[in-house]
Design a protein around this motif. Structure first.
Motif, PDB file in Angstrom:
ATOM      1  N   PRO A  72     -34.678  52.941 -33.402  1.00  0.00           N
ATOM      2  CA  PRO A  72     -33.863  52.477 -32.422  1.00  0.00           C
ATOM      3  C   PRO A  72     -34.456  51.234 -31.493  1.00  0.00           C
ATOM      4  N   GLY A  73     -35.679  51.103 -31.770  1.00  0.00           N
ATOM      5  CA  GLY A  73     -36.327  50.000 -30.991  1.00  0.00           C
ATOM      6  C   GLY A  73     -36.516  48.687 -31.787  1.00  0.00           C
ATOM      7  N   LYS A  74     -36.021  48.734 -32.953  1.00  0.00           N
ATOM      8  CA  LYS A  74     -36.348  47.752 -34.004  1.00  0.00           C
ATOM      9  C   LYS A  74     -35.216  46.669 -33.739  1.00  0.00           C
ATOM     10  N   ALA A  75     -35.500  45.414 -33.031  1.00  0.00           N
ATOM     11  CA  ALA A  75     -34.427  44.401 -32.938  1.00  0.00           C
ATOM     12  C   ALA A  75     -33.831  43.953 -34.037  1.00  0.00           C
ATOM     13  N   SER A  76     -34.482  43.726 -35.261  1.00  0.00           N
ATOM     14  CA  SER A  76     -33.783  43.323 -36.376  1.00  0.00           C
ATOM     15  C   SER A  76     -32.743  44.086 -36.842  1.00  0.00           C
ATOM     16  N   LEU A  77     -32.889  45.421 -36.899  1.00  0.00           N
ATOM     17  CA  LEU A  77     -31.896  46.319 -37.259  1.00  0.00           C
ATOM     18  C   LEU A  77     -30.427  46.045 -36.429  1.00  0.00           C
ATOM     19  N   HIS A  78     -30.685  46.047 -35.126  1.00  0.00           N
ATOM     20  CA  HIS A  78     -29.678  45.713 -34.272  1.00  0.00           C
ATOM     21  C   HIS A  78     -28.732  44.293 -34.853  1.00  0.00           C
ATOM     22  N   GLU A  79     -29.608  43.136 -34.856  1.00  0.00           N
ATOM     23  CA  GLU A  79     -29.207  41.804 -35.247  1.00  0.00           C
ATOM     24  C   GLU A  79     -28.404  41.745 -36.826  1.00  0.00           C
ATOM     25  N   CYS A 115     -28.206  44.488 -27.776  1.00  0.00           N
ATOM     26  CA  CYS A 115     -29.253  45.350 -27.704  1.00  0.00           C
ATOM     27  C   CYS A 115     -30.422  44.778 -28.549  1.00  0.00           C
ATOM     28  N   ALA A 116     -30.091  43.744 -29.572  1.00  0.00           N
ATOM     29  CA  ALA A 116     -31.217  43.038 -30.149  1.00  0.00           C
ATOM     30  C   ALA A 116     -31.869  41.968 -29.208  1.00  0.00           C
ATOM     31  N   THR A 117     -31.233  41.368 -28.396  1.00  0.00           N
ATOM     32  CA  THR A 117     -31.555  40.492 -27.491  1.00  0.00           C
ATOM     33  C   THR A 117     -32.481  41.006 -26.246  1.00  0.00           C
ATOM     34  N   GLU A 118     -31.980  42.307 -25.988  1.00  0.00           N
ATOM     35  CA  GLU A 118     -32.501  43.140 -24.969  1.00  0.00           C
ATOM     36  C   GLU A 118     -34.236  43.501 -25.437  1.00  0.00           C
TER      37      GLU A 118
END
Length: 92
Positions: free
Chosen positions: A29-36, A57-60
Motif C-alpha cells: 500500500p505504500g508504493k506510490a507508483s501502484l496508486h498512480e 494517494c500517490a501524491t500523498e
C-alpha cells in the motif's frame, strides 16, 4: 501481479488491470507508483472520480513525484476542475 497489470493496461484491458493494481496495493500500500498506475487505468476506464482518489494517494505518498501530479491534473480536467488542474500541472 504488477507486471501482469501493466501488461493488461498496455493491451487496453483497463478494467482488469485496475483490479490487479488494487490487489497489488493490498500487498504494497505504500508504493506510490501502484496508486498512480491504478489511477491511469481508472481514468481510461471512465471512472475519473475513483482515479482522482487513487492518484491523490500517490501524491500523498510521493509529494515530489511530478508524474503523479500530471495524472492528477488529467483527472481534474476530466472532472471539469480546471483551476485545480492548472495548480497540479504547475506542481508537476
Amino acid at each position: 501481479m504488477e507486471e501482469q497489470a501493466c501488461a493488461l493496461a498496455e493491451a487496453g484491458d483497463f478494467v482488469l488491470a485496475a483490479k490487479l493494481f488494487r490487489m497489488a496495493i493490498t500487498v504494497g500500500p505504500g508504493k506510490a507508483s501502484l496508486h498512480e498506475q491504478l489511477a491511469q487505468c481508472l481514468l481510461e476506464a471512465g471512472d475519473a472520480e475513483a482515479a482522482r482518489e487513487a492518484v491523490t494517494c500517490a501524491t500523498e505518498l510521493a509529494p515530489e513525484w511530478g508524474e503523479a501530479y500530471l495524472t492528477l491534473a488529467r483527472t481534474q480536467i476530466e472532472l471539469g476542475q480546471h483551476q485545480h488542474a492548472l495548480r497540479s500541472f504547475d506542481r508537476s
